[in-house]
Design an enzyme around this catalytic site. Structure first.
Site, PDB file in Angstrom:
ATOM      1  N   LYS A 121       0.666  -1.035   0.051  1.00  0.00           N
ATOM      2  CA  LYS A 121       0.262  -0.271   0.079  1.00  0.00           C
ATOM      3  C   LYS A 121       0.975   1.034   0.184  1.00  0.00           C
ATOM      4  O   LYS A 121       0.809   2.128   1.031  1.00  0.00           O
ATOM      5  CB  LYS A 121      -1.128  -0.063   1.194  1.00  0.00           C
ATOM      6  N   ALA A 124     -18.204 -14.375  -1.235  1.00  0.00           N
ATOM      7  CA  ALA A 124     -17.345 -14.809  -2.577  1.00  0.00           C
ATOM      8  C   ALA A 124     -18.711 -14.936  -3.546  1.00  0.00           C
ATOM      9  O   ALA A 124     -18.536 -14.432  -4.782  1.00  0.00           O
ATOM     10  CB  ALA A 124     -16.696 -16.135  -2.502  1.00  0.00           C
TER      11      ALA A 124
HETATM   12  P1  OMP Z   1      -8.381 -11.503   5.306  1.00  0.00           P
HETATM   13  O1  OMP Z   1      -9.290 -10.537   5.823  1.00  0.00           O
HETATM   14  O2  OMP Z   1      -7.657 -12.445   6.144  1.00  0.00           O
HETATM   15  O3  OMP Z   1      -9.014 -12.426   4.168  1.00  0.00           O
HETATM   16  O4  OMP Z   1      -7.128 -10.852   4.422  1.00  0.00           O
HETATM   17  C1  OMP Z   1      -7.580  -9.682   3.561  1.00  0.00           C
HETATM   18  C2  OMP Z   1      -6.236  -9.160   2.875  1.00  0.00           C
HETATM   19  O5  OMP Z   1      -6.353  -8.510   1.767  1.00  0.00           O
HETATM   20  C3  OMP Z   1      -5.154  -8.776   3.690  1.00  0.00           C
HETATM   21  O6  OMP Z   1      -3.945  -9.073   3.156  1.00  0.00           O
HETATM   22  C4  OMP Z   1      -5.480  -7.255   3.794  1.00  0.00           C
HETATM   23  O7  OMP Z   1      -4.256  -6.652   4.143  1.00  0.00           O
HETATM   24  C5  OMP Z   1      -5.866  -7.007   2.419  1.00  0.00           C
HETATM   25  N1  OMP Z   1      -6.879  -5.929   2.101  1.00  0.00           N
HETATM   26  C6  OMP Z   1      -8.027  -5.740   2.874  1.00  0.00           C
HETATM   27  O8  OMP Z   1      -8.171  -6.689   3.668  1.00  0.00           O
HETATM   28  N2  OMP Z   1      -8.944  -4.609   2.675  1.00  0.00           N
HETATM   29  C7  OMP Z   1      -8.418  -3.676   1.895  1.00  0.00           C
HETATM   30  O9  OMP Z   1      -9.263  -2.663   1.538  1.00  0.00           O
HETATM   31  C8  OMP Z   1      -7.521  -3.785   1.038  1.00  0.00           C
HETATM   32  C9  OMP Z   1      -6.529  -4.964   1.228  1.00  0.00           C
HETATM   33  C10 OMP Z   1      -5.343  -5.191   0.105  1.00  0.00           C
HETATM   34  O10 OMP Z   1      -4.911  -4.030  -0.486  1.00  0.00           O
HETATM   35  O11 OMP Z   1      -5.154  -6.304  -0.315  1.00  0.00           O
END
Ligand code: OMP
Length: 214
Positions: A60, A177
């Site tokens: 990011k 999903a």
């Molecule tokens: P889980 O919540 O464990 O499925 O992980 C989600 C992943 O997506 C993590 O690596 C977060 O850092 C990333 N993520 C978000 O959850 N929300 C966002 O708005 C953006 C991201 C990202 O940029 O990947």
């Protein structure tokens, strides 16, 4: 086609490699970021390239153009094929990441609106829409938009047209999903796979959902 992207946020090399290898047959890309890289170093990317899956660096990135450029150069030199940056620092900062990514044959994605509850606080009210427009203006490859708010992601789709949307928030954050698959180019799933007792089975189940939707 909607891809399944594993957010590999485990914090040890041994777990990361075990989970990535188990999930590999069912996923289309791996995203890694601060949790794993701060624990194990940027070289972890080199340990995953043997799986022959695109590797997206989720730092990011959100700095001035020169610093963004320096960060992006390190990312692609380490073996990544994609980078995620923030859009709020402005178009020149995004452009710096895009230029490095494209010079390396890679991709750059820009966070348009975040998936957690607080992500609605500042990104909404026109900011996410402006960031999505910046993606068009800078030639970036797509946006990150929330699976937790499909109605917002639908609005952002209208702005970015055929550019890609990668969508986190499925599983642990409550996103479904089934609800988002038809709208986006990739779903990003972390804990629901890497914390599962059987990460391969969890990845296979998401992969099946996407196949049914495609
Ligand atoms: P889980 O919540 O464990 O499925 O992980 C989600 C992943 O997506 C993590 O690596 C977060 O850092 C990333 N993520 C978000 O959850 N929300 C966002 O708005 C953006 C991201 C990202 O940029 O990947």
């Amino acid at each position: 086609m909607t891809d399944l992207i594993l957010a590999l946020d485990s914090t040890t090399r041994i777990d990361a490699i075990r989970i990535a290898q188990a999930a590999a047959p069912y996923i289309d890309a791996i995203k890694i970021g601060y949790p794993l890289v701060l624990a194990e170093g940027l070289g972890i990317a080199g340990s995953l390239t043997g799986l022959n899956l695109p590797l997206i660096a989720d730092f990011k990135v959100a700095d001035i153009p020169n610093t963004n450029q320096l960060i992006a150069q390190q990312v692609f030199a380490a073996g990544f094929s994609g980078i995620i940056c923030h859009g709020f620092p402005g178009p020149d900062s995004v452009e710096a990441c895009v230029q490095v990514a494209h010079a390396q044959g890679g991709e750059c994605y820009v966070v348009a609106e975040m998936s957690h509850p607080g992500g609605a606080a500042f990104f909404q009210g026109g900011i996410a829409e402006k960031i999505a427009q910046t993606v068009i203006d800078t030639g970036a490859d797509g946006i990150i938009a929330p699976a937790t708010r499909p109605e917002r992601t639908r609005i952002l789709r209208e702005i970015i047209g055929t550019k890609k949307i990668l969508s986190p928030g499925v599983g642990a954050q409550g996103g479904d999903a089934n609800a988002i698959a038809g709208l986006v180019d990739g779903i990003i799933v972390g804990r629901a796979i890497y914390e599962a007792d059987d990460p391969a089975a969890a990845a296979a189940a998401y992969s099946d959902i996407l196949k049914r939707k495609n």
